[in-house]
Design an enzyme around this catalytic site. Structure first.
Site, short mmCIF file in Angstrom:
data_model
loop_
_atom_site.label_atom_id
_atom_site.label_comp_id
_atom_site.label_asym_id
_atom_site.label_seq_id
_atom_site.Cartn_x
_atom_site.Cartn_y
_atom_site.Cartn_z
N TYR A 156 -6.14 -17.36 5.77
CA TYR A 156 -5.80 -16.29 4.82
C TYR A 156 -6.41 -16.61 3.45
O TYR A 156 -7.05 -15.76 2.81
CB TYR A 156 -4.27 -16.21 4.73
N GLY A 166 0.82 -1.22 0.00
CA GLY A 166 0.00 0.00 0.00
C GLY A 166 0.85 1.26 0.00
O GLY A 166 0.55 2.24 -0.70
N1 LIG Z 1 3.65 -9.26 0.80
C1 LIG Z 1 3.28 -10.18 -0.10
O1 LIG Z 1 4.12 -10.94 -0.63
C2 LIG Z 1 1.84 -10.30 -0.48
C3 LIG Z 1 1.48 -11.34 -1.35
C4 LIG Z 1 0.16 -11.46 -1.72
C5 LIG Z 1 -0.78 -10.56 -1.26
N2 LIG Z 1 -0.43 -9.56 -0.41
C6 LIG Z 1 -1.48 -8.63 0.04
O2 LIG Z 1 -1.00 -7.30 0.00
C7 LIG Z 1 -1.77 -6.50 0.90
C8 LIG Z 1 -0.82 -5.60 1.68
O3 LIG Z 1 -0.02 -6.40 2.52
P1 LIG Z 1 1.55 -6.17 2.69
O4 LIG Z 1 2.23 -7.40 2.24
O5 LIG Z 1 1.94 -4.87 2.14
O6 LIG Z 1 1.66 -6.19 4.29
P2 LIG Z 1 2.02 -5.03 5.34
O7 LIG Z 1 3.36 -4.47 5.07
O8 LIG Z 1 1.80 -5.66 6.67
O9 LIG Z 1 0.91 -3.93 5.07
C9 LIG Z 1 -0.43 -4.15 5.42
C10 LIG Z 1 -1.15 -2.82 5.54
O10 LIG Z 1 -2.50 -3.10 5.98
C11 LIG Z 1 -2.71 -2.36 7.18
N3 LIG Z 1 -3.63 -3.05 8.08
C12 LIG Z 1 -3.46 -4.25 8.68
N4 LIG Z 1 -4.49 -4.52 9.50
C13 LIG Z 1 -5.33 -3.46 9.42
C14 LIG Z 1 -6.55 -3.12 10.05
N5 LIG Z 1 -7.12 -3.93 10.96
N6 LIG Z 1 -7.13 -1.95 9.74
C15 LIG Z 1 -6.57 -1.11 8.85
N7 LIG Z 1 -5.40 -1.35 8.24
C16 LIG Z 1 -4.78 -2.51 8.53
C17 LIG Z 1 -1.35 -2.22 7.82
O11 LIG Z 1 -1.35 -1.18 8.78
P3 LIG Z 1 -0.24 -1.09 9.96
O12 LIG Z 1 0.93 -0.39 9.35
O13 LIG Z 1 -0.93 -0.29 11.01
O14 LIG Z 1 0.07 -2.48 10.38
C18 LIG Z 1 -0.51 -1.92 6.59
O15 LIG Z 1 -0.64 -0.58 6.20
C19 LIG Z 1 -2.57 -7.47 1.75
O16 LIG Z 1 -3.91 -7.48 1.30
C20 LIG Z 1 -1.92 -8.81 1.48
O17 LIG Z 1 -2.80 -9.89 1.62
C21 LIG Z 1 0.88 -9.41 -0.01
#
Ligand SMILES: NC(=O)c1ccc[n+]([C@@H]2O[C@H](COP(=O)([O-])OP(=O)(O)OC[C@H]3O[C@@H](n4cnc5c(N)ncnc54)[C@H](OP(=O)(O)O)[C@@H]3O)[C@@H](O)[C@H]2O)c1
Length: 303
Positions: A187, A39
């Site tokens: 998940y 994000g």
């Molecule tokens: N990383 C990968 O390889 C990967 C692969 C496939 C899909 N994804 C998807 O990508 C998306 C982003 O994940 P990411 O990998 O970038 O992980 P990340 O670095 O943990 O970022 C997640 C974001 O979501 C926010 N968030 C989490 N819980 C929340 C809540 N209860 N209310 C509001 N905001 C919340 C977090 O806020 P905080 O900063 O406050 O924690 C953070 O801004 C997710 O939908 C994930 O399933 C990621």
């Protein structure tokens, strides 16, 4: 070599990605979960492209840093709205603020997501991952839909995952009371539910100028999962992070899906970064999708 459908994500993840030089000057883009990882990089790329940003974030302090950084680096305006998406009341409140204060929304990016290794329940007694990853984005999208329709052409991008391939969705046990909770399947269940409702919404949006697509942001080094126990954090840091890619590629891919002129009329598709891909068969079950739509409406109070 012809890859079977179930493994098609492997060659797709090695393909050259599409990019665009199109700009987003003045377009209003709403992004959830922009304080970290995918994000954050999407917000940064959109700011570089000239978009006006509304960032919906759980952590106000982290969000303030992102705002300062993006407004300092690019000529754009960044608005922060604080909300915890494990609380559906906060999703509603945020949607109301946006509907009242913004005359248009050009792009909605539902990105906030989590992965828990242990089962927890929200205050409303819904399994937390299902609530944050699916129900919150479902509710938020539905509440913002009138404004997106008024703003057409507009685009909705759901940050989904190859994790949908793990399955795990059981409509008779959404809260994992009858089964042992497994993090990857919990998940997976949330991401399957999200995909199934995307196809439903894409049908309803046909001919409106509003599109909706799902995307997998790559296997990238972010904070996802780092809320879990020390052992898991250690495993992720030492064994997983070294083989993952930098999340800048996710931001680039989201920018392409949001801005590319050739994406203007594409809807109801799943993209592996920018590559159009067939999701797992269980995520294409339209009869199941209609049930998930109904249950999601009931659980979010939309019914
Ligand atoms: N990383 C990968 O390889 C990967 C692969 C496939 C899909 N994804 C998807 O990508 C998306 C982003 O994940 P990411 O990998 O970038 O992980 P990340 O670095 O943990 O970022 C997640 C974001 O979501 C926010 N968030 C989490 N819980 C929340 C809540 N209860 N209310 C509001 N905001 C919340 C977090 O806020 P905080 O900063 O406050 O924690 C953070 O801004 C997710 O939908 C994930 O399933 C990621």
């Amino acid at each position: 070599m012809k890859w079977p459908d179930e493994l098609i994500f492997i060659p797709n993840s090695r393909m050259a990605q599409k990019t665009t030089t199109a700009r987003m000057d003045g377009r209003v883009c709403v992004i959830t979960g922009a304080t970290s990882g995918v994000g954050y990089h999407a917000a940064k790329r959109l700011a570089k492209g000239g978009a006006r940003l509304v960032l919906v974030c759980r952590n106000a302090e982290k969000a303030a840093h992102v705002k300062d950084e993006l407004e300092g680096e690019y000529r754009t305006s960044v608005r922060i709205l604080q909300a915890d998406f494990s609380r559906l009341a906060e999703v509603r409140k945020t949607a109301v603020t946006i509907l009242e204060e913004y005359p248009r929304i050009d792009v909605l990016i539902n990105n906030a997501g989590i992965h828990n290794t242990r089962r927890t329940l929200t205050k409303n007694r819904i399994e937390t991952v299902f609530c944050v990853n699916h129900l919150a984005s479902f509710l938020f999208t539905r509440l913002l839909l009138p404004k997106l329709l008024e703003s057409a052409p507009a685009r909705i991008i759901q940050v989904n995952s190859q994790g949908h391939r793990f399955g795990g969705l059981d409509l008779n046990d959404l809260n994992w009371e009858k089964r042992r909770y497994r993090g990857l399947q919990g998940y997976g269940a949330s991401k399957v539910a999200q995909l199934l409702t995307i196809w439903e919404l894409a049908d309803r949006l046909q001919g409106t100028g509003v599109t909706i697509n799902a995307m997998h942001p790559g296997a990238v080094r972010t904070n996802i999962g780092m809320n879990n126990g020390l052992l898991y954090q250690w495993y992720q840091r030492l064994l997983i992070w070294p083989i993952l890619k930098a999340p800048r590629i996710s931001g680039e891919a989201i920018y392409y899906l949001a801005a590319a002129p050739e994406m203007a009329e594409v809807s109801g598709r799943f993209f592996n970064l920018t590559i159009d891909e067939k999701p797992a068969a269980h995520a294409l079950d339209r009869a199941l999708g209609k049930q998930v739509w109904k249950i999601s409406e009931t659980l979010t109070g939309l019914a």
